[in-house]
Write a protein that holds these residues in place. Structure first.
Motif, PDB file in Angstrom:
ATOM      1  N   LYS A  75       0.848  -1.182   0.000  1.00 51.21           N
ATOM      2  CA  LYS A  75       0.000   0.000   0.000  1.00 51.21           C
ATOM      3  C   LYS A  75       0.886   1.236   0.000  1.00 51.21           C
ATOM      4  CE  LYS A  75      -3.903  -2.164   2.391  1.00 51.21           C
ATOM      5  NZ  LYS A  75      -4.824  -2.098   3.572  1.00 51.21           N
ATOM      6  N   PHE A  76       0.534   2.231  -0.825  1.00 46.20           N
ATOM      7  CA  PHE A  76       1.359   3.421  -0.992  1.00 46.20           C
ATOM      8  C   PHE A  76       0.499   4.675  -0.886  1.00 46.20           C
ATOM      9  CE2 PHE A  76       3.020  -0.050  -3.602  1.00 46.20           C
ATOM     10  CZ  PHE A  76       4.280  -0.217  -3.040  1.00 46.20           C
ATOM     11  N   THR A  77       1.102   5.762  -0.440  1.00 47.29           N
ATOM     12  CA  THR A  77       0.406   7.039  -0.370  1.00 47.29           C
ATOM     13  C   THR A  77       0.354   7.679  -1.754  1.00 47.29           C
ATOM     14  OG1 THR A  77       2.366   8.403   0.026  1.00 47.29           O
ATOM     15  CG2 THR A  77       1.383   7.325   1.944  1.00 47.29           C
ATOM     16  N   ALA A  78      -0.423   8.732  -1.872  1.00 47.12           N
ATOM     17  CA  ALA A  78      -0.528   9.466  -3.136  1.00 47.12           C
ATOM     18  C   ALA A  78       0.569  10.508  -3.279  1.00 47.12           C
ATOM     19  CB  ALA A  78      -1.897  10.129  -3.231  1.00 47.12           C
ATOM     20  N   GLN A  79       1.463  10.598  -2.288  1.00 49.17           N
ATOM     21  CA  GLN A  79       2.532  11.590  -2.324  1.00 49.17           C
ATOM     22  C   GLN A  79       3.526  11.264  -3.438  1.00 49.17           C
ATOM     23  OE1 GLN A  79       4.598  12.001   1.361  1.00 49.17           O
ATOM     24  NE2 GLN A  79       6.068  13.499   0.595  1.00 49.17           N
ATOM     25  N   PRO A  80       3.832  12.247  -4.290  1.00 47.67           N
ATOM     26  CA  PRO A  80       4.778  11.970  -5.384  1.00 47.67           C
ATOM     27  C   PRO A  80       6.203  11.789  -4.871  1.00 47.67           C
ATOM     28  CG  PRO A  80       4.229  14.296  -5.345  1.00 47.67           C
ATOM     29  CD  PRO A  80       3.342  13.631  -4.333  1.00 47.67           C
TER      30      PRO A  80
END
Length: 205
Positions: A75-80
């Motif tokens: 699972k990953f954040t939407a932060q670039p």
């Protein structure tokens, strides 16, 4: 798995092929020139310089702490991802740390310094880069834009047999291989060490 396939897999893992390979007859020992360290770049290709590793400001972390907190994530954040961070990851996994004549010494080990792997990136959210498929050029520490296909996320997930997480991060690394770079020196014994090289790269990511 069929019994004959199991035998093949076990044979590959044991690496007995080294005992059967005549290394005196390799292309290297036949005087054939060494293959290039990376695929060529078309003259009209779009290349993107990356921040130089020496100039990167990546926060320090103790080696023991890094090992203790290593874990796989799905699972990953939407932060670039920043271009500095991507540059550091690329340099850490396939970058050139020193040149000795035509030999590029990388940041990861490779059997005979052959480095048969090519690094591709499927970029989704990296600051300063448009979404698309890129290839890393270790000799220049640059990216070359390969393509910008539509529906990139869906196509990436489909290519990974519906593993959704490969399309949910900022960038997905893909390693392919140019077998002849290894075959030039090791002939039939090349294929296990190519797999070992891939494991070394993943350990640095």
């Amino acid at each position: 798995m069929k019994p004959e396939n199991k035998s093949t897999v076990k044979y590959f893992i044991k690496d007995d092929i080294r005992l059967e390979t005549d290394f005196r007859s390799t292309d290297q020992n036949s005087g054939i020139p060494m293959p290039p360290i990376e695929k060529p770049v078309p003259p009209d290709a779009r290349t993107i310089p990356l921040p130089e590793p020496e100039a990167l400001e990546i926060g320090p972390i103790a080696f023991k702490e890094a090992i203790a907190h290593r874990e796989s994530r799905r699972k990953f954040t939407a932060q670039p991802l920043s271009l500095d961070e991507l540059s550091f990851l690329l340099w850490s996994t396939q970058g050139v740390r020193e040149w000795r004549q035509k030999n590029a010494l990388r940041t990861v080990p490779s059997a005979g310094n052959r480095h048969a792997l090519e690094t591709y990136l499927v970029v989704f959210h990296v600051t300063g880069l448009e979404p698309g498929i890129y290839r890393y050029l270790p000799s220049r520490h640059q990216l070359v834009l390969e393509s910008t296909p539509d529906h990139l996320k869906d196509r990436m997930i489909d290519a990974a047999l519906n593993q959704y997480f490969v399309g949910s991060g900022a960038v997905t690394f893909i390693w392919t291989t140019i077998p002849y770079r290894m075959e030039w020196r090791y002939a039939e014994a090349s294929y296990k060490v190519i797999a070992l090289d891939a494991g070394h790269v993943c350990q640095n990511l």
